[in-house]
Every structure is written in C-alpha cells, then in structure tokens.
Design a protein around this motif. Structure first.
Motif, PDB file in Angstrom:
ATOM      1  N   UNK A 550     -17.070  19.664 -10.170  1.00 13.61           N
ATOM      2  CA  UNK A 550     -16.065  18.742 -10.673  1.00 13.61           C
ATOM      3  C   UNK A 550     -16.644  17.491 -11.310  1.00 13.61           C
ATOM      4  N   UNK A 551     -17.937  17.473 -11.535  1.00 11.79           N
ATOM      5  CA  UNK A 551     -18.532  16.382 -12.295  1.00 11.79           C
ATOM      6  C   UNK A 551     -18.596  15.061 -11.574  1.00 11.79           C
ATOM      7  N   UNK A 552     -18.537  15.051 -10.247  1.00 10.24           N
ATOM      8  CA  UNK A 552     -18.578  13.782  -9.525  1.00 10.24           C
ATOM      9  C   UNK A 552     -20.011  13.423  -9.175  1.00 10.24           C
ATOM     10  N   UNK A 553     -20.341  12.144  -9.304  1.00  3.71           N
ATOM     11  CA  UNK A 553     -21.662  11.672  -8.908  1.00  3.71           C
ATOM     12  C   UNK A 553     -22.781  12.478  -9.532  1.00  3.71           C
ATOM     13  N   UNK A 554     -23.661  13.030  -8.684  1.00  3.43           N
ATOM     14  CA  UNK A 554     -24.783  13.827  -9.181  1.00  3.43           C
ATOM     15  C   UNK A 554     -24.419  15.297  -9.291  1.00  3.43           C
ATOM     16  N   UNK A 555     -23.113  15.593  -9.234  1.00  7.39           N
ATOM     17  CA  UNK A 555     -22.687  16.986  -9.349  1.00  7.39           C
ATOM     18  C   UNK A 555     -22.779  17.747  -8.047  1.00  7.39           C
ATOM     19  N   UNK A 556     -23.019  17.051  -6.955  1.00 11.25           N
ATOM     20  CA  UNK A 556     -23.151  17.701  -5.660  1.00 11.25           C
ATOM     21  C   UNK A 556     -22.138  17.122  -4.674  1.00 11.25           C
ATOM     22  N   UNK A 557     -21.996  17.795  -3.507  1.00 14.65           N
ATOM     23  CA  UNK A 557     -21.125  17.294  -2.459  1.00 14.65           C
ATOM     24  C   UNK A 557     -21.616  15.936  -1.968  1.00 14.65           C
ATOM     25  N   UNK A 558     -20.715  15.221  -1.278  1.00 13.33           N
ATOM     26  CA  UNK A 558     -21.099  13.958  -0.641  1.00 13.33           C
ATOM     27  C   UNK A 558     -22.072  14.259   0.496  1.00 13.33           C
ATOM     28  N   UNK A 559     -22.958  13.303   0.785  1.00 15.68           N
ATOM     29  CA  UNK A 559     -24.026  13.508   1.763  1.00 15.68           C
ATOM     30  C   UNK A 559     -23.493  13.837   3.157  1.00 15.68           C
ATOM     31  N   UNK A 560     -22.371  13.239   3.545  1.00 15.38           N
ATOM     32  CA  UNK A 560     -21.833  13.496   4.884  1.00 15.38           C
ATOM     33  C   UNK A 560     -21.474  14.965   5.055  1.00 15.38           C
ATOM     34  N   UNK A 561     -20.958  15.586   4.000  1.00 11.30           N
ATOM     35  CA  UNK A 561     -20.594  16.992   4.084  1.00 11.30           C
ATOM     36  C   UNK A 561     -21.854  17.871   4.067  1.00 11.30           C
ATOM     37  N   UNK A 562     -22.828  17.500   3.249  1.00  6.51           N
ATOM     38  CA  UNK A 562     -24.092  18.254   3.238  1.00  6.51           C
ATOM     39  C   UNK A 562     -24.755  18.212   4.618  1.00  6.51           C
ATOM     40  N   UNK A 569     -25.908  25.177   9.781  1.00 11.78           N
ATOM     41  CA  UNK A 569     -26.496  26.430   9.263  1.00 11.78           C
ATOM     42  C   UNK A 569     -27.563  26.161   8.214  1.00 11.78           C
ATOM     43  N   UNK A 570     -28.345  25.104   8.425  1.00 14.37           N
ATOM     44  CA  UNK A 570     -29.352  24.737   7.435  1.00 14.37           C
ATOM     45  C   UNK A 570     -30.388  25.814   7.191  1.00 14.37           C
ATOM     46  N   UNK A 571     -30.834  26.467   8.257  1.00 11.83           N
ATOM     47  CA  UNK A 571     -31.864  27.501   8.106  1.00 11.83           C
ATOM     48  C   UNK A 571     -31.361  28.659   7.260  1.00 11.83           C
ATOM     49  N   UNK A 572     -30.077  28.972   7.379  1.00  6.58           N
ATOM     50  CA  UNK A 572     -29.503  30.086   6.629  1.00  6.58           C
ATOM     51  C   UNK A 572     -29.433  29.780   5.130  1.00  6.58           C
ATOM     52  N   UNK A 573     -29.102  28.534   4.788  1.00  6.79           N
ATOM     53  CA  UNK A 573     -28.870  28.192   3.380  1.00  6.79           C
ATOM     54  C   UNK A 573     -30.080  27.557   2.686  1.00  6.79           C
TER      55      UNK A 573
END
Length: 644
Positions: A550-562, A569-573
């Motif tokens: 959706x073109x927000x910020x750097x094109x990525x999710x907000x840090x809290x959601x990341x 599930x960090x190891x999986x992704x």
C-alpha cells in the motif's frame, strides 16, 4: 383444558416473547452513546447533544414526521414496537402534533437514548403494554415543546399505556437546558414504569453509554427545576426488595435498578470516562477513574456530569464521537489485535473465551456498527426553524460526514427509508456509500484512515464555515415575510441540505472508487504512465504502477507487527538468500512483472529511443484514473451557491 383459541393465544404470546427477546438482543448488541453539552459549557451558549445508534442490524436513514393540526377527536395512533416491528396497540391521538426531523422537533426539542437493560426481573416485558422506548421518544417529540413538557408527557404515556421495553437512559435537550431521565418498566403484573430525571448543571457536560448513571437525588427537598421522579419510585424498589432504607444508604436509581458490573464499566462507562477525561477541568480525572473504567474497581462511581476546561463547539463534539480511547490506557492500537496496520476497531463479539477464561474487546464511542448518528445544536437566540440544526450522518461516525438539516427539511432520496435497505445494496443510498468507504479503511487503518478522515474534516469545516452566511440569508428571507411565515426560509435551508447530501454522496462514490482502484490486492496501484500499456487498447490496455504494501513508509509493515511475527515464527519465515545481485533480482521477479517494464525502459533510454506515443487505451485509463483521484479539484464540496 384450554380451548383451541386459548392455545393459539398462548402460542402467539410465547412466539411474541421469543421474537421480542431475540430482536432486542440483536438490535442492542452494540447499543448507543450520548454526549451532552449544556449552554454554559458551549462556546456560543447553545445546547449541543450527540447520539449514535450502534447496531449492525440497523439501516441508517433519516425520517420526517410531518406535523398535523385539527386532528379529529377520538383519533387513534397505532404503535408498532420500534425494535421488532410487532404491533403493540393504539393510543389516543392529540389535537395537534409537531413536525419532527430525526430526533428534533420544530421547537428544537431533541430526545435520544441509550439502553441500560436493568435488573432481570424488570426486563421480561409487560403484558398489555403499548409504549416502547422508540415510540415514547417520537410521540413525545410530536407533543412537547420543552424538556419540562417532555418529561411530563413521557411519564403520562407510560402510566396510561404501560411500558414494553427495557431500562433506558433518555437525553432531553432544548435551547435552554439538558436533562437525563432514567426509566425502567415495572415488569409483569404491574403497569407503567418508574423513573428519575435530573437537570445537568449549566457549564457542565454529561454522557451515558448503556449503563444507568443517575446517583443519589435529594428527595427530602424537592426542586422540580433540578430533579423530578415518579412518585412511587422508592416504594416500588422497596416492594421489589431492591432497596432497603433500613441500611441507611440513600436511594440511588442507578445502583438499585442497574448495579454496575464489569461489562457495564468496561464496555459502557469507559466511553463516558474517555469523553470526560478529554474535556473536564477536574484535576487527574483520567487517572482517578481509570481502574473504574477498566472494570477493575467498581467504586467509587464516576460523577454524572463534570465541568469543562474549555468551552466546546459543535465540531468538537463531532470529533469526540470518533473517539477510540485515543491517548488512554484502553487505546487499541498497541496490541497484536490491531493487526499489521494498527486498527482501532475489533470484530465482534465484545467478549471471547480462551481456555476457560473470558476476555474482552474494547467498545469505543466511535464504532463500525453504527447505523446513524447526529449532533443536535439548539440555539435560543434564533427562530426555531433556523436555530435548530440536526447534523446527521449514517454508518460509522468515524468516517462519515455530518450533514446539516433544519427543522421541517425535506429528506433527500439518498437518506430516505426505502432507498436501499439492510439487505439491499443501493449505490444511491448514502448509508451504503459510507459503509463501503469505511470497510475499505478497516483492514488498512494506518494507511487509509488519514485519507478518509482528512476528507471528512475538510467537508465538515467547509459546511461550518458556510453556516453563518446561509443562516443570515434564511433570516433575511424570514424577515421579509414579516417574521410570520417561515416557509420560504425553510425551503431555502432544505434545498441547501439536499444539495449537500447529493454532493457528499457523489464524492463518497468517487472516494470509494479511488480507494478500491488504488488500494487493492495487498498493494497500492497508481495510475499508469503515458504510453505504459500492452501495445495499445487491443492487448489488455494500460499497466498501472505498483507499490508494495500500500505504499506506506518503506513499503513494509510497521515494526511492532514485524516484531510479533518474528517472535512467534521468526525461524520459519527468516530468509537466507543474502543481498547479492542474483538474490535481489530474483526477489524482484517474484514480486510481479514490473521488472520487465523497467528493463525495457532502460534499454530504450540507453539507445536514445523514445517510447511510442500513448495509445487510445492508455489515454482512456489515465482519464479514468483521474476520476478516482483523492485530490479532485471539487474537494471539499461542489455546492450550489444558494447563499448569494
């Protein structure tokens, strides 16, 4: 043994109770909020009162009841329950009724409510009762000119015809004052209701939200200018064993007939707390009552009304109707439930269970389940047909425009009952246009809420700026009629409201198209560049420009959601490709065909070649995209200049 006819009556009675119960639960599942500003607490000395009808089961329309004169003696008014539509009976009509638009009558009297329910034994219906809470409101608006008259009419109606609904907190306002009246039926085996009404002191604000709020009233020194009550309210409570005076505790209507519970505090009183915290001059109010609003500590109760730190305007109340516990401990944007784009709403139900424990979703003033809402403004220094302004909106107040209607206004088609319906989408109905725009926002709140909120604010500020000139013109027209016949002046104001409604509907259709065209499929699709198409209109047409996420910020999710995803599930992704050229190139290919277009453009530029001229389809696509633009030159409104 009962006769067949008696069996039929019993079956119908059982069916009636069952249906009424189900419909009542359905309609009141999200309930309502009232915010009340007395003349002394407003910036211009007017009364301001806002209401939202919050239920996904309801369809938002504006209705007018035309006043009548010389009604023949013996005429009857039929009463259908406002929630279920079931026929309750009939009442005697009066000789004259007043004109009503929405919840405001031609004398600027405005009445609304929130349902508190109350103790279970008094919410099981009342055999033979004819007056439900909805008809109690609108019948009173047709018969009373002031708050004082309205309280009398309401009391007489329930005494004579019985009361068929649950406990209600009613707001009654006119240009001079604001009252809260709390009423509950006497239940089976009785007729009528008991009630207490309290005037809100001038200079204060009040609110209620599905929890009875009137506390102790001094009944030893009656003063009908500040409080009134049913003569038997205390005796009835004693007879029902709901109140014991021997305990030495003063009689409190709210504590006797609707004792506060966790849900009453967390989902009801918390809305009042959020409003009070933002406007009151009382020191440390928010912190003092935070535990109460959270449902952690149910005493002491919050006051019924509070003084203000600054005087409020109509637009302030419009904005406070969009409150989502912003800047409070109940703010909903900081937990995982907010999703990737920090949503301020949660899906229903309000209560959910996990491993045997109950949990809650917050219920804020602004809510996605709203059917309609209003901010009523009552001004004593103007003639009634100009002084009363019913700022009306449909669907979620957060993302819908309040449109001004004056008394005796003609209702525009976009807001009329019959234009669309709860199960019939109509693209000319303002409810559905607002609903479609709002629902585009909910899943991408952080990105789209600012877009829509800015447009709402622009239009409302524009309408408020136009108001003085419009009303000066209406006043001039009225004076030309020697101050007697308001019809020409009313017609002017009505035409304005209809024009505004049409313009808002047109803009919201255009806005929905823009949001749908641009923010879709998990990306932001911008209009095509000239000539960027599949070789013209014969092979697929123009190609849009795409931005990820959706073109927000750097094109990525907000840090809290990341952070939530990585911790779960960090190891999986987690990727292992690194940042070398081949890996970056492959990522671009996986994202879509945009890289092909970019490569071709670079080659053409390297050889000094020009892209071909824009094809017919490309031109059509660019023209179409412009109709979706959020920067339309017509913003905030294209309104006929009827003022001049």
């Amino acid at each position: 043994k009962p006769s067949c006819n008696n069996w039929q009556k019993m079956a119908l009675r059982a069916l009636f109770l069952c249906v009424t119960c189900l419909l009542s639960v359905k309609v009141h599942v999200d309930a309502c909020t009232n915010l009340i500003v007395t003349p002394g607490a407003s910036a211009d000395g007017s009364t301001i009162y806002s209401y939202s009808a919050d239920s996904a089961a309801l369809y938002g329309t504006l209705d007018r009841q035309i006043g009548r004169k010389n009604i023949p003696a013996g005429s009857k008014k039929k009463i259908w329950d406002w929630d279920s539509g079931l026929y309750l009976g009939e009442i005697d009509e009066v000789a004259e009724t007043f004109d009503v638009i929405g919840n405001m009558n031609e004398h600027q009297l405005t009445i609304g409510e929130t349902t508190f329910g109350g103790v279970a034994e008094l919410t099981q219906g009342q055999d033979g009762a004819v007056m439900d809470y909805g008809n109690l409101i609108w019948t009173t608006l047709q018969r009373a000119k002031t708050v004082g008259e309205a309280i009398t009419v309401m009391a007489e109606l329930v005494d004579r015809y019985g009361y068929a609904s649950e406990g209600e907190s009613f707001t009654l306002t006119d240009p001079q004052e604001a009252w809260v009246m709390e009423l509950i039926g006497k239940g089976q085996g009785e007729k009528g209701a008991v009630w207490v009404a309290v005037k809100i002191p001038d200079g204060h604000v009040a609110a209620h939200a599905n929890q009875a709020r009137i506390p102790f009233v001094d009944m030893t020194h009656p003063d009908p200018t500040s409080a009134r009550w049913a003569p038997d309210v205390v005796d009835f409570a004693i007879a029902k064993k709901l109140y014991d005076p021997s305990k030495g505790v003063p009689f409190s209507f709210s504590d006797v007939f609707d004792p506060v519970t966790f849900s009453g505090a967390r989902n009801g009183e918390a809305r009042v707390w959020s409003f009070f915290s933002k406007v009151t001059s009382l020191p440390d109010f928010e912190a003092k009552f935070e535990a109460y609003a959270s449902g952690d500590k149910l005493s002491p109760r919050m006051p019924l009304h509070v003084p203000v730190k600054r005087k409020l305007k109509v637009h302030d109340i419009m904005m406070l109707m969009r409150d989502h516990y912003d800047d409070t401990a109940l703010n909903m944007t900081s937990d995982v439930g907010a999703g990737p784009w920090a949503a301020k709403f949660r899906d229903r139900p309000l209560t959910w269970t996990y491993k045997g424990h109950d949990y809650v979703n917050e219920r804020s003033i602004g809510t996605q389940q709203t059917a309609w809402h209003f901010v009523a403004n009552m001004r004593h220094w103007l003639p009634n047909h100009i002084g009363g302004v019913f700022w009306f909106g449909v669907d979620d107040a957060t993302f819908s425009v309040h449109i001004p209607f004056y008394t005796k206004a003609e209702v525009p088609t976009a807001l009329k009952t019959g234009t669309g319906g709860i199960a019939e989408v109509d693209m000319t109905a303002l409810f559905w246009l607002n609903d479609m725009v709002a629902n585009k926002v909910y899943s991408k709140w952080e990105i789209l809420a600012p877009v829509v909120s800015e447009r709402v604010n622009q239009i409302e500020q524009h309408l408020l700026a136009q108001q003085p000139a419009l009303e000066a013109k209406a006043l001039e027209v009225w004076k030309k009629a020697a101050g007697r016949d308001p019809s020409a002046s009313t017609a002017l104001l009505s035409a304005y409201s209809n024009d505004v409604t049409a313009d808002v509907a047109e803009q919201w259709l255009r806005l929905w198209k823009y949001l749908t065209f641009t923010f879709r499929d998990g990306v932001k699709v911008l209009p095509p560049d000239p000539g960027h198409d599949h070789g013209g209109f014969q092979m697929g047409g123009a190609v849009g420009n795409v931005q990820d996420n959706s073109g927000s910020g750097n094109g990525e999710w907000r840090d809290a959601w990341k952070k939530e995803i990585v911790e779960q599930a960090g190891a999986h992704f987690r990727g292992h490709g690194g940042d070398h050229v081949a890996e970056i190139g492959k990522r671009e290919v996986m994202g879509g065909k945009g890289r092909n277009a970019a490569t071709t453009a670079r080659v053409l530029e390297a050889h000094g070649l020009q892209q071909r001229e824009q094809g017919e389809e490309g031109a059509r696509a660019e023209e179409g995209a412009s109709t979706f633009s959020s920067d339309s030159s017509s913003s905030p409104l294209d309104i006929l200049d009827i003022v001049s």
